[in-house]
Design an enzyme around this catalytic site. Structure first.
Site, mmCIF file in Angstrom:
data_model
loop_
_atom_site.group_PDB
_atom_site.id
_atom_site.type_symbol
_atom_site.label_atom_id
_atom_site.label_comp_id
_atom_site.label_asym_id
_atom_site.label_seq_id
_atom_site.Cartn_x
_atom_site.Cartn_y
_atom_site.Cartn_z
ATOM 1 N N ASN A 1 95.142 49.990 -88.351
ATOM 2 C CA ASN A 1 94.066 49.406 -89.137
ATOM 3 C C ASN A 1 93.225 48.368 -88.570
ATOM 4 O O ASN A 1 92.185 48.393 -89.059
ATOM 5 C CB ASN A 1 94.891 48.798 -90.484
ATOM 6 C CG ASN A 1 95.481 47.556 -90.134
ATOM 7 O OD1 ASN A 1 96.112 47.542 -88.970
ATOM 8 N ND2 ASN A 1 95.527 46.512 -90.974
ATOM 9 N N GLU B 1 104.835 41.132 -86.536
ATOM 10 C CA GLU B 1 103.776 40.897 -87.979
ATOM 11 C C GLU B 1 103.691 42.452 -88.472
ATOM 12 O O GLU B 1 103.418 43.365 -88.200
ATOM 13 C CB GLU B 1 102.276 40.532 -87.625
ATOM 14 C CG GLU B 1 101.986 39.231 -86.795
ATOM 15 C CD GLU B 1 102.737 38.121 -87.948
ATOM 16 O OE1 GLU B 1 102.723 38.413 -89.024
ATOM 17 O OE2 GLU B 1 102.878 37.054 -87.456
ATOM 18 N N CYS C 1 96.659 43.978 -93.885
ATOM 19 C CA CYS C 1 97.970 43.397 -94.244
ATOM 20 C C CYS C 1 97.847 41.980 -95.100
ATOM 21 O O CYS C 1 98.577 41.935 -95.687
ATOM 22 C CB CYS C 1 98.707 43.130 -92.805
ATOM 23 S SG CYS C 1 97.631 41.978 -91.742
ATOM 24 N N GLU D 1 100.953 34.268 -83.703
ATOM 25 C CA GLU D 1 99.761 34.979 -82.845
ATOM 26 C C GLU D 1 98.517 33.999 -82.842
ATOM 27 O O GLU D 1 98.246 33.632 -83.854
ATOM 28 C CB GLU D 1 99.565 36.388 -83.264
ATOM 29 C CG GLU D 1 100.871 37.444 -83.141
ATOM 30 C CD GLU D 1 100.313 38.757 -83.353
ATOM 31 O OE1 GLU D 1 100.293 39.168 -84.375
ATOM 32 O OE2 GLU D 1 99.979 39.315 -82.116
HETATM 33 P P1 NAP Z 1 103.771 51.708 -88.267
HETATM 34 O O1 NAP Z 1 103.880 53.108 -88.749
HETATM 35 O O2 NAP Z 1 104.992 50.691 -88.423
HETATM 36 O O3 NAP Z 1 103.195 51.857 -86.761
HETATM 37 C C1 NAP Z 1 102.842 50.742 -85.968
HETATM 38 C C2 NAP Z 1 103.013 51.172 -84.530
HETATM 39 O O4 NAP Z 1 104.470 51.266 -84.211
HETATM 40 C C3 NAP Z 1 102.526 52.591 -84.260
HETATM 41 O O5 NAP Z 1 101.906 52.124 -82.822
HETATM 42 C C4 NAP Z 1 103.626 53.426 -84.207
HETATM 43 O O6 NAP Z 1 103.389 54.557 -83.466
HETATM 44 C C5 NAP Z 1 104.590 52.300 -83.653
HETATM 45 N N1 NAP Z 1 105.976 53.097 -83.702
HETATM 46 C C6 NAP Z 1 106.282 53.969 -84.859
HETATM 47 N N2 NAP Z 1 107.805 54.255 -84.709
HETATM 48 C C7 NAP Z 1 108.199 53.636 -83.562
HETATM 49 C C8 NAP Z 1 109.493 53.355 -82.918
HETATM 50 N N3 NAP Z 1 110.280 53.962 -83.191
HETATM 51 N N4 NAP Z 1 109.500 52.643 -81.812
HETATM 52 C C9 NAP Z 1 108.281 51.879 -81.557
HETATM 53 N N5 NAP Z 1 107.227 52.042 -81.912
HETATM 54 C C10 NAP Z 1 107.000 52.858 -83.119
HETATM 55 O O7 NAP Z 1 102.597 50.855 -89.028
HETATM 56 P P2 NAP Z 1 100.952 51.438 -89.228
HETATM 57 O O8 NAP Z 1 101.163 52.495 -90.569
HETATM 58 O O9 NAP Z 1 100.414 51.845 -88.025
HETATM 59 O O10 NAP Z 1 100.317 50.106 -89.738
HETATM 60 C C11 NAP Z 1 100.337 49.884 -91.183
HETATM 61 C C12 NAP Z 1 101.260 48.705 -91.288
HETATM 62 O O11 NAP Z 1 101.019 47.578 -90.463
HETATM 63 C C13 NAP Z 1 101.138 48.163 -92.735
HETATM 64 O O12 NAP Z 1 102.472 47.860 -93.244
HETATM 65 C C14 NAP Z 1 100.216 46.615 -92.511
HETATM 66 O O13 NAP Z 1 100.542 45.661 -93.535
HETATM 67 C C15 NAP Z 1 100.946 46.278 -90.996
HETATM 68 N N6 NAP Z 1 99.998 45.329 -90.601
HETATM 69 C C16 NAP Z 1 100.382 43.915 -90.383
HETATM 70 C C17 NAP Z 1 99.613 43.076 -89.972
HETATM 71 C C18 NAP Z 1 99.992 41.848 -89.853
HETATM 72 O O14 NAP Z 1 99.460 40.907 -88.625
HETATM 73 N N7 NAP Z 1 100.948 41.004 -90.266
HETATM 74 C C19 NAP Z 1 98.335 43.392 -89.511
HETATM 75 C C20 NAP Z 1 97.831 44.702 -89.596
HETATM 76 C C21 NAP Z 1 98.751 45.707 -90.081
HETATM 77 P P3 NAP Z 1 102.509 55.805 -84.020
HETATM 78 O O15 NAP Z 1 101.217 55.700 -83.351
HETATM 79 O O16 NAP Z 1 103.316 57.087 -83.542
HETATM 80 O O17 NAP Z 1 102.512 55.740 -85.562
#
Ligand code: NAP
Length: 478
Positions: free
Chosen positions: A150, A248, A282, A459
């Site tokens: 995102n 995060e 997020c 961070e």
């Molecule tokens: P996600 O599905 O958890 O994926 C995040 C990253 O982790 C991607 O690069 C993903 O790879 C990778 N990943 C997936 N499975 C993994 C595994 N088994 N081992 C290691 N890495 C793995 O999250 P998203 O859908 O991309 O992002 C949305 C989420 O991010 C929301 O929950 C949002 O709230 C959160 N977010 C939080 C913040 C904050 O600062 N708190 C900021 C932005 C977003 P792939 O490319 O294959 O999916």
């Protein structure tokens, strides 16, 4: 055929055995490019290169690190329109949002260029005669960086820049959906003269590249941003293997609107917080907690705005909200909108839209008549969907705001100093906003949450050194 983009491993651009198309969510017939998907063996090669490069980079001068990071920051700022357009094309946020995010990435690189020069230590008198005590900080080693889709340029920037500034070497895996900005950063760092192996880009799937990084004994620390389930799995694996970890994750951020709020301010905060960047932040305001006397006026004003918000191709000049990022996120948003109806909410908006180009268009959704027990008020939806929860007064509003497993960001709209001060003190969130949207933060101060949203040190800003350095205490008998 679309242009191919390779991974950067040990200073070489390495061709992939597989490439995946990067599609524009505003127009799925537009292929941004084909991007290599690394194998586990390529991820291992990147980790080995980063391990090899650590000795030299951790001993590089602060001036050398400053120059590379500053050059990268200058170039990103100079090319913010190009990078912002790439970002909007691959992720779907509007062009001004894309350019703004690119500019922020440039500012982050420049801030951490300065941090390389500012990393000091402490000299403390010993309790023993003739002994000196020095406390210094050193890089933690090889750092694995795993990022979500995102914020495709800002989040990589706020992990890569501090990691390099403090003398770590990096293996970076961006989200598979948005490799374009990640590849652009790698090109910029390569052009800025980053030595071979110090920074490695391994695009690919989490189940392949991510797992290889998390499972490697040669990785010393992992900084992850993404969803709660993935984050928890990674945190457990890191605990088992003794890696330093920073997470995060999700949010269900409350924006409290009190009777004494300025209505225009409240509507503008809610609109921005809930729906800008298509609600895919997020820090998005997904729970609008509104007191009795202002409730109906607020809902009426929000309804007008929601109905007139221009949802269209992210690259069109008058678009105010771009598409959802992909089909699977759109399906999730629509499932939650249907659930809201079953739970008894009146849904304003939330309709699938057609535009000139085929994309994942959805109108913003306001869930009126929600309560905080509903699943739509408790689970992160991650789309342009906000619940409106009516409460009697401030005390109930604060209770509802804190009644969540998350704790990333929170906000209050009020003209009362007493309530604003009380909310800043008692809100259980890492970031608290008064008369401002829950999303939208400065780049030079700490970012992060509490409870289920975050784990480990903050961070950004100078606080980033807590994660990216380790402390050494040296004793000398003179
Ligand atoms: P996600 O599905 O958890 O994926 C995040 C990253 O982790 C991607 O690069 C993903 O790879 C990778 N990943 C997936 N499975 C993994 C595994 N088994 N081992 C290691 N890495 C793995 O999250 P998203 O859908 O991309 O992002 C949305 C989420 O991010 C929301 O929950 C949002 O709230 C959160 N977010 C939080 C913040 C904050 O600062 N708190 C900021 C932005 C977003 P792939 O490319 O294959 O999916």
């Amino acid at each position: 055929m679309a242009e191919r983009h390779d991974n950067l491993i040990d200073g070489e651009w390495v061709k992939g055995s597989e490439y995946a198309p990067n599609l524009n969510p505003s127009d799925v017939s537009d292929v941004v490019g084909d991007y290599a998907r690394a194998t586990a063996a390529e991820a291992q090669a990147a980790i080995a290169a980063a391990r090899e490069a650590f000795h030299g980079w951790s001993r590089s001068t602060p001036q050398q690190r400053f120059e590379i990071l500053d050059a990268a920051g200058t170039r990103i700022l100079a090319e913010k329109e190009r990078l912002g357009t790439l970002l909007s094309r691959e992720e779907g946020k509007t062009l001004p949002e894309g350019i703004g995010e690119a500019a922020r990435a440039g500012q982050i690189f420049k801030f951490f260029a300065g941090e390389a020069l500012r990393l000091g230590g402490e000299v403390i008198p010993s309790v023993r005669p003739g002994v000196g005590v020095e406390i210094t900080r050193e890089g933690v080693g090889v750092v694995g960086l795993i990022t979500p889709w995102n914020f495709p340029i800002a989040i990589p920037a706020w992990k890569i820049a501090p990691a390099l500034a403090y003398g770590n070497t990096v293996v970076f895996k961006p989200a598979d959906l948005v490799p374009g900005c990640a590849h652009a950063i790698a090109e910029i760092l390569d052009d800025a003269g980053i030595p071979a192996g110090v920074f490695n880009l391994v695009m690919g799937r989490g189940s392949v590249v991510g797992e290889a990084i998390v499972g490697s004994p040669d990785i010393n620390a992992i900084s992850f941003t993404g969803s709660v389930p993935t984050g928890r799995r990674i945190a457990l694996a890191c605990a088992e293997s003794g890696k330093k970890v920073q997470m995060e994750m999700g949010g269900k951020n409350p924006l409290v609107i009190l009777d004494d709020a300025d209505l225009d301010t409240a509507v503008s905060c809610a609109l921005n917080g809930a729906f800008f960047s298509t609600g895919q932040r997020c820090t998005a305001s997904s729970r609008l907690i509104v007191t009795e006397k202002i409730h109906d006026r607020f809902v009426e004003a929000m309804t007008d705005k929601v109905k007139t918000l221009k949802v269209d191709n992210a690259l069109k000049p008058h678009t105010e909200m771009g598409p959802v990022v992909d089909q699977s996120q759109l399906d999730q948003d629509l499932r939650y909108i249907a659930l809201a109806r079953e739970e008894g909410c009146e849904v304003i908006g939330g309709e699938r839209l057609n535009r000139d180009t085929e994309g994942f268009y959805l109108s913003p959704a306001l869930l009126v008549g929600a309560n905080n027990a509903m699943r739509t008020s408790r689970e992160e939806i991650f789309g342009p969907v906000a619940s409106v929860i009516r409460v009697a007064g401030y005390d109930e509003a604060l209770g509802v705001a804190n009644d969540t497993e998350f704790g990333l960001s929170s906000g209050i709209c009020t003209t009362s100093l007493k309530h604003a001060s009380d909310f800043k003190r008692n809100s259980e969130a890492g970031m608290v906003m008064v008369n401002l949207p829950t999303a939208g933060v400065d780049y030079h101060v700490p970012f992060g949450g509490r409870k289920g949203s975050s784990h480990g040190p903050r961070e950004q800003g100078a606080y980033a050194r807590e994660f990216y350095t380790t402390v050494k205490t040296a004793y000398t008998l003179a």
